[in-house]
Design an enzyme around this catalytic site. Sequence first.
Site, PDB file in Angstrom:
ATOM      1  N   HIS A 143      32.809  45.134-120.651  1.00  0.00           N
ATOM      2  CA  HIS A 143      32.061  45.795-119.413  1.00  0.00           C
ATOM      3  C   HIS A 143      31.834  44.991-118.417  1.00  0.00           C
ATOM      4  CE1 HIS A 143      27.979  47.691-119.599  1.00  0.00           C
ATOM      5  NE2 HIS A 143      27.518  46.375-118.855  1.00  0.00           N
ATOM      6  N   GLU A 144      32.057  43.505-118.665  1.00  0.00           N
ATOM      7  CA  GLU A 144      31.342  43.236-117.733  1.00  0.00           C
ATOM      8  C   GLU A 144      32.972  42.738-116.434  1.00  0.00           C
ATOM      9  OE1 GLU A 144      29.165  41.795-116.884  1.00  0.00           O
ATOM     10  OE2 GLU A 144      27.500  42.083-118.822  1.00  0.00           O
TER      11      GLU A 144
ATOM     12  N   GLY B 139       2.669  38.637 -96.924  1.00  0.00           N
ATOM     13  CA  GLY B 139       4.184  38.558 -97.664  1.00  0.00           C
ATOM     14  C   GLY B 139       4.249  38.604 -99.147  1.00  0.00           C
ATOM     15  N   PRO B 140       4.858  38.012 -99.785  1.00  0.00           N
ATOM     16  CA  PRO B 140       5.963  38.399-101.354  1.00  0.00           C
ATOM     17  C   PRO B 140       5.316  36.550-101.581  1.00  0.00           C
ATOM     18  CG  PRO B 140       7.466  39.059-100.057  1.00  0.00           C
ATOM     19  CD  PRO B 140       6.451  38.452 -99.429  1.00  0.00           C
ATOM     20  N   PRO B 141       4.611  36.354-102.823  1.00  0.00           N
ATOM     21  CA  PRO B 141       4.723  35.169-103.775  1.00  0.00           C
ATOM     22  C   PRO B 141       5.977  34.485-103.345  1.00  0.00           C
ATOM     23  CG  PRO B 141       4.153  37.349-105.184  1.00  0.00           C
ATOM     24  CD  PRO B 141       5.432  37.805-104.062  1.00  0.00           C
ATOM     25  N   GLY B 142       5.043  32.990-103.018  1.00  0.00           N
ATOM     26  CA  GLY B 142       6.460  32.106-102.764  1.00  0.00           C
ATOM     27  C   GLY B 142       6.609  31.699-101.877  1.00  0.00           C
ATOM     28  N   THR B 143       6.569  32.642-100.281  1.00  0.00           N
ATOM     29  CA  THR B 143       7.572  32.659 -99.156  1.00  0.00           C
ATOM     30  C   THR B 143       6.344  31.355 -98.060  1.00  0.00           C
ATOM     31  OG1 THR B 143       5.778  34.778 -98.204  1.00  0.00           O
ATOM     32  CG2 THR B 143       8.291  34.858 -99.317  1.00  0.00           C
ATOM     33  N   GLY B 144       5.274  30.836 -98.620  1.00  0.00           N
ATOM     34  CA  GLY B 144       5.183  29.864 -97.400  1.00  0.00           C
ATOM     35  C   GLY B 144       3.673  30.125 -96.432  1.00  0.00           C
ATOM     36  N   LYS B 145       2.975  31.018 -97.141  1.00  0.00           N
ATOM     37  CA  LYS B 145       1.910  31.245 -96.322  1.00  0.00           C
ATOM     38  C   LYS B 145       0.313  30.238 -96.385  1.00  0.00           C
ATOM     39  CE  LYS B 145       1.125  35.367 -99.226  1.00  0.00           C
ATOM     40  NZ  LYS B 145       2.656  34.906 -99.981  1.00  0.00           N
TER      41      LYS B 145
END
Length: 656
Positions: free
Chosen positions: A458-459, A235-241
């Site tokens: 622009h915004e 899984g992606p970094p920081g997802t709790g593996k």
Amino acid sequence: MSDLKKDSNSNMPKFKFNAYWIYGAIFVIIMAFQFFSSGDLATKSISKNEFNEILKENDISKIVVLNNNIAQIYIKKEAQKKERYRKTINSAFYTQGSSFYDYNFGDLQNFENNIEKSRQENGLDFDIKNENKTSIFDTILGFLPFIILIGVWLFFMKRMSGGAGGSGGGGQIFSIGKSKAKLFDKDTKVKTTFANVAGLEGAKEEVQEIVDFLKNPEKYTSLGGKIPKGALLVGPPGTGKTLLAKAVAGEADVPFFSLSGSDFVEMFVGVGASRVRDLFKQAAQKSPSIIFIDEIDAIGRARGKNSMTGGNDERENTLNQLLTEMDGFGTDVNVIVLAATNRADVLDSALMRAGRFDRQIYVDLPNINERKEIFEVHIKPLKLAEDVKIGFLAQQTPGFSGADIANMCNEAALIAARNGKKAVHHQDFLDAVDRIVGGLEKKNKVITPSEKKVIAFHEAGHATISWMLEHAAPLVKVTIVPRGQSLGAAWYLPAERMIVQTEQMLDEMCATMGGRAAEKVMFDKISTGALSDLEKVTKQARAMVTVYGLNEELGNITYYDSSGNDGFVKPYSEDTAKSIDKEISKMIEAQYERAIQILGDNRDKLTTLAELLLEKEVIFKNDLEKIFGKRPFDDVQAEIIEEKKDVTSVEPTTEK
């Protein structure tokens, strides 16, 4: 008073024994022995005249010539009664039978000639003896360079084998092949459980079964089944593996060996394989047990790729040993291997096959409900104000991982403390989102009034288009306060879709081009401020054409290879490449013209919004409602969100 004394004693530094003290004590003893046993401490150096005077009086019993340059003068016993020798005899350092004087005579041949001449003239009766003598200190000094080299070599070898302060097997050079795994058992039990892991329901369900395997193996083996060898958390970094692996250790209540993939890598050949063998040997001895290897891609990369060291690569040797240990020879040993990585695409196929890692558990980014659970975990230690809305924060943080949410809660507490508040308010969390997503506010950046006006329109163009289109993400906040590298920003509340349709992607592209379109409509000029917008829409358009097959001209075809094996081969011809470039450009220009058309029809509202933005610098959703009226699509999206909460099963769909 006694308690104070007790506390002061407990805070005193404890005495720690150091082996180097023994070496220092031995050196001091040798030097002291050499110093006190030489017998020359009371010896006095004399001049040539003093020597000739003693020579004439015939008080010398013998002369010992040392190393052909110094004469040690010994005095007869009957002559020692003279007053001139009393001072030397009464000295505390003088020992009976030692020399009285040292005489540096210079040339040996001249000295012997002078002695022989005086012997004939004065009838001298003493002997002369030559000796070569070296001290222990001189010997040590001669070998000092070699001692320093050996000491430096031992120091660096010890540091490389586990650190100067290493303990146990990893701290000594002869134990360099031992495993560096940190063991958690009944003495050092992991306190993390599944209750500490918010969200990740599917992943928790998978690993809970692993815990059940270890606690009740007979339940499965009695039916002829085999306990899985390993599970790979992807899984992606920081997802709790890593957190999930710790929870498995805390729930299973079995010995847990934790280490990183880089712990196997060493500069010495064969060390990685040796550590793998030692790790599995220790785990088998404490069976049932769990081995957790974090960032396994450090040693598990596909063999034969990007190898610059030939066939005897140390990482490949380590991987080969790991494959051998997990190959299923000891099926009766209850050792389960957990591994985690966010680079599953680079792992060797032999490592991924069934029989080694039987299960691959995908730990995805949390959805809105899981983010709400994660927020509830991380806000427990915070002092919250009553206006904090956890549900809104969960909606406001799409794409945030568990680590990002933890960082956001901490950042909100720091912002509240910086402003002198007694509790963390809802606005502090919103400011924390701005800080994490947009960067630090640049209050001292110099912007001219004309530039500020262009940025405001622009915004405002982004905000207007997103408000007018059904599938564009609804606006939450617009600002022209510089943050990080951006001069202005707009925050949206995107819907969390499992699949994305063509109309939805085109609306998002049109909203992204709204900034440059507003500059064209209002000033008939365009600027470099749309760089990030152009990059975003170009990637979206290219993905629609080459990945998802959403272009009518090219049809239902994709040029994406999920295995990553087409890095050196272009999967389409030159004519197709021209068609791809043409379709991408046509798609982007169509959405640009569409944005110009929408802004031209709502020019007065765009101007009102930009002027309000110039006045306040930050505007919110309710400000847009006053200008444009209530957004008609919000009610429909709210109904869709409520329906999603009741869905219990979703047909799996792969999306890049």
